[in-house]
Design an enzyme around this catalytic site. Structure first.
Site, mmCIF file in Angstrom:
data_model
loop_
_atom_site.group_PDB
_atom_site.id
_atom_site.type_symbol
_atom_site.label_atom_id
_atom_site.label_comp_id
_atom_site.label_asym_id
_atom_site.label_seq_id
_atom_site.Cartn_x
_atom_site.Cartn_y
_atom_site.Cartn_z
ATOM 1 N N GLU A 165 29.069 0.607 18.700
ATOM 2 C CA GLU A 165 27.965 1.205 17.955
ATOM 3 C C GLU A 165 27.524 2.475 18.666
ATOM 4 O O GLU A 165 27.601 2.564 19.892
ATOM 5 C CB GLU A 165 26.791 0.224 17.847
ATOM 6 C CG GLU A 165 27.135 -1.046 17.094
ATOM 7 C CD GLU A 165 25.979 -2.021 17.004
ATOM 8 O OE1 GLU A 165 24.809 -1.565 17.063
ATOM 9 O OE2 GLU A 165 26.229 -3.232 16.872
ATOM 10 N N SER A 169 21.359 -1.765 18.129
ATOM 11 C CA SER A 169 20.170 -2.079 17.348
ATOM 12 C C SER A 169 19.135 -2.904 18.094
ATOM 13 O O SER A 169 17.972 -2.919 17.704
ATOM 14 C CB SER A 169 20.569 -2.816 16.069
ATOM 15 O OG SER A 169 21.241 -4.030 16.366
ATOM 16 N N ASP A 194 30.109 2.435 14.648
ATOM 17 C CA ASP A 194 29.033 2.028 13.737
ATOM 18 C C ASP A 194 27.825 2.913 14.034
ATOM 19 O O ASP A 194 27.173 2.763 15.059
ATOM 20 C CB ASP A 194 28.713 0.548 13.960
ATOM 21 C CG ASP A 194 27.646 0.021 13.017
ATOM 22 O OD1 ASP A 194 26.926 0.840 12.409
ATOM 23 O OD2 ASP A 194 27.515 -1.203 12.901
ATOM 24 N N HIS A 197 22.264 2.986 13.122
ATOM 25 C CA HIS A 197 20.909 3.310 13.582
ATOM 26 C C HIS A 197 20.768 4.756 14.043
ATOM 27 O O HIS A 197 19.664 5.194 14.370
ATOM 28 C CB HIS A 197 20.488 2.341 14.689
ATOM 29 C CG HIS A 197 20.297 0.949 14.194
ATOM 30 N ND1 HIS A 197 19.103 0.506 13.673
ATOM 31 C CD2 HIS A 197 21.156 -0.087 14.093
ATOM 32 C CE1 HIS A 197 19.228 -0.755 13.286
ATOM 33 N NE2 HIS A 197 20.468 -1.139 13.526
ATOM 34 N N LYS A 227 18.609 2.354 6.284
ATOM 35 C CA LYS A 227 17.744 2.576 7.449
ATOM 36 C C LYS A 227 17.071 3.941 7.272
ATOM 37 O O LYS A 227 16.188 4.081 6.448
ATOM 38 C CB LYS A 227 18.558 2.424 8.714
ATOM 39 C CG LYS A 227 19.102 0.994 8.865
ATOM 40 C CD LYS A 227 19.946 0.802 10.081
ATOM 41 C CE LYS A 227 20.364 -0.654 10.248
ATOM 42 N NZ LYS A 227 21.163 -1.196 9.115
#
Length: 376
Positions: A165, A169, A194, A197, A227
């Protein structure tokens, strides 16, 4: 008839881990609506304009049947242009998009090397996939490289897939993406990042922390819409061959009803806002700096440096108790417990959004400092 389920629920309650749904209440410190777009006038106007020009609410079927709409394709073209990738493929949610990547793309004989804190959707995809998988200590680039070297040494012949990521998160920290890409290059591997966020918040024009590497043949990114973009859905950004393979082989895409064309139209407007309105990101960055200073000054907790501020409490029940106290004071703060986070690291996950201001942030950390002293 349901004794086993009831026993499991009692066990969760005994451990302080029983979850339940409840309505929104209190000042928002828990949503991922980082840019405050979810209830914004911009997206409300986009919805009204789309309805006025006849965009349907529902799609009526999968995209390979009649469900494909011009709004889906316009959104995918806009997303590919914005993020800098060759193509985009739109899904109804980021979870299903991540699941699709790892259940479809790594093949038998390949290896998925993933950060130990990678999202649950990746784990579910790997379980349904055909490749071997290995977990790597958090943010340890050298460990990714070493795992691939070991795999090759014992006969691994396929392709390594590196999964990370860009902004975690539950910890609010970031890996060395350039270092991970160097590992992928060295081993003829694929890097999957990913960006959920980071989308809309970090990187040039909010394009994410892997923006400099978008468009490369060995880079796939996931960007979510639910988000900072304020809507719902997720994109897989990838080379055209990968997109075409997913359209033909990805069961979650082939057999699912297409996302709402109306939401696709609204999401395209959200991308336009993110692309052309840096002021929202600048305001959020100032709030992040202020909150980090307040968190350290009042609570002696080192901030993450991002809009996700974890406050580790430790015990499950203690985290729940502190969260409940803050909720009674009017702050929407939730306790995050295992298995979402490792054992012994139950925490408060404080999310900063443009739905709050500096004065409210200061009040939150004043209350948190008092509750932490009581819990000590």
């Amino acid at each position: 008839m349901h004794e086993k389920f009831e026993a499991d629920l009692r066990d969760l309650a005994g451990k302080g881990r029983l979850r339940s749904l409840r309505s929104r209440a209190g000042i928002d410190f828990t949503s991922n609506d980082y840019l405050g777009l979810a209830e914004s006038d911009e997206l409300k106007r986009a919805a009204a304009e789309a309805i006025a020009r006849g965009v349907p609410v529902g799609s009526g079927g999968s995209r390979l049947l009649r469900g494909n709409h011009d709004e889906h394709e316009a959104l995918e073209n806009e997303a590919a242009s914005y993020f800098g990738a060759e193509t985009a493929l739109y899904f109804g949610g980021g979870y299903v998009a991540n699941f699709t990547i790892f259940s479809t793309l790594p093949q038998q004989g390949d290896l998925v090397v993933h950060d130990e804190l990678i999202h649950a959707s990746v784990h579910e995809g790997m379980r349904r996939g055909r490749a071997e998988a290995v977990s790597i200590p958090h943010n340890n680039v050298d460990a990714f490289d070493a795992a691939i070297v070991r795999w090759r040494a014992v006969g691994g012949k396929g392709r390594p897939w590196i999964s990370a990521e860009s902004l975690y998160s539950m910890d609010g920290d970031s890996p060395d993406i350039a270092g991970l890409l160097a590992v992928a290059d060295r081993h003829d591997g694929m890097l999957v990042v990913d960006e959920a966020h980071a989308t809309g918040v970090l990187g040039p024009q909010g394009r994410g922390l892997a923006a400099a590497f978008e468009g490369r043949d060995n880079v796939i990114t996931l960007h979510t819409c639910g988000k900072a973009l304020g809507t719902v859905g997720g994109f897989i950004l990838a080379p055209r061959t990968i997109r075409d393979f997913l359209v033909n082989r990805a069961r979650p895409f082939i057999f699912a009803t297409a996302p709402s064309p109306l939401v696709a139209a609204i999401t395209r407007a959200a991308i336009h806002v993110s692309r052309t309105n840096p002021e929202r990101r600048e305001r959020l960055a100032r709030l992040v700096r202020f909150a980090g200073d307040e968190l350290f000054r009042r609570c002696n907790v080192t901030p993450s440096g991002s809009q996700i501020l974890p406050v580790i409490i430790g015990a499950d029940r203690a985290a729940v108790a502190v969260a409940a106290s803050l909720q009674q004071r009017g702050f929407d703060i939730r306790a995050i417990r295992p298995p979402t986070v490792p054992e012994g690291t139950a925490r408060l996950r404080i999310a900063l959004t443009l739905n709050v201001d500096e004065a409210t942030v200061a009040s939150l950390f004043e209350a948190l400092a008092e509750d932490m002293r009581k819990a000590a």
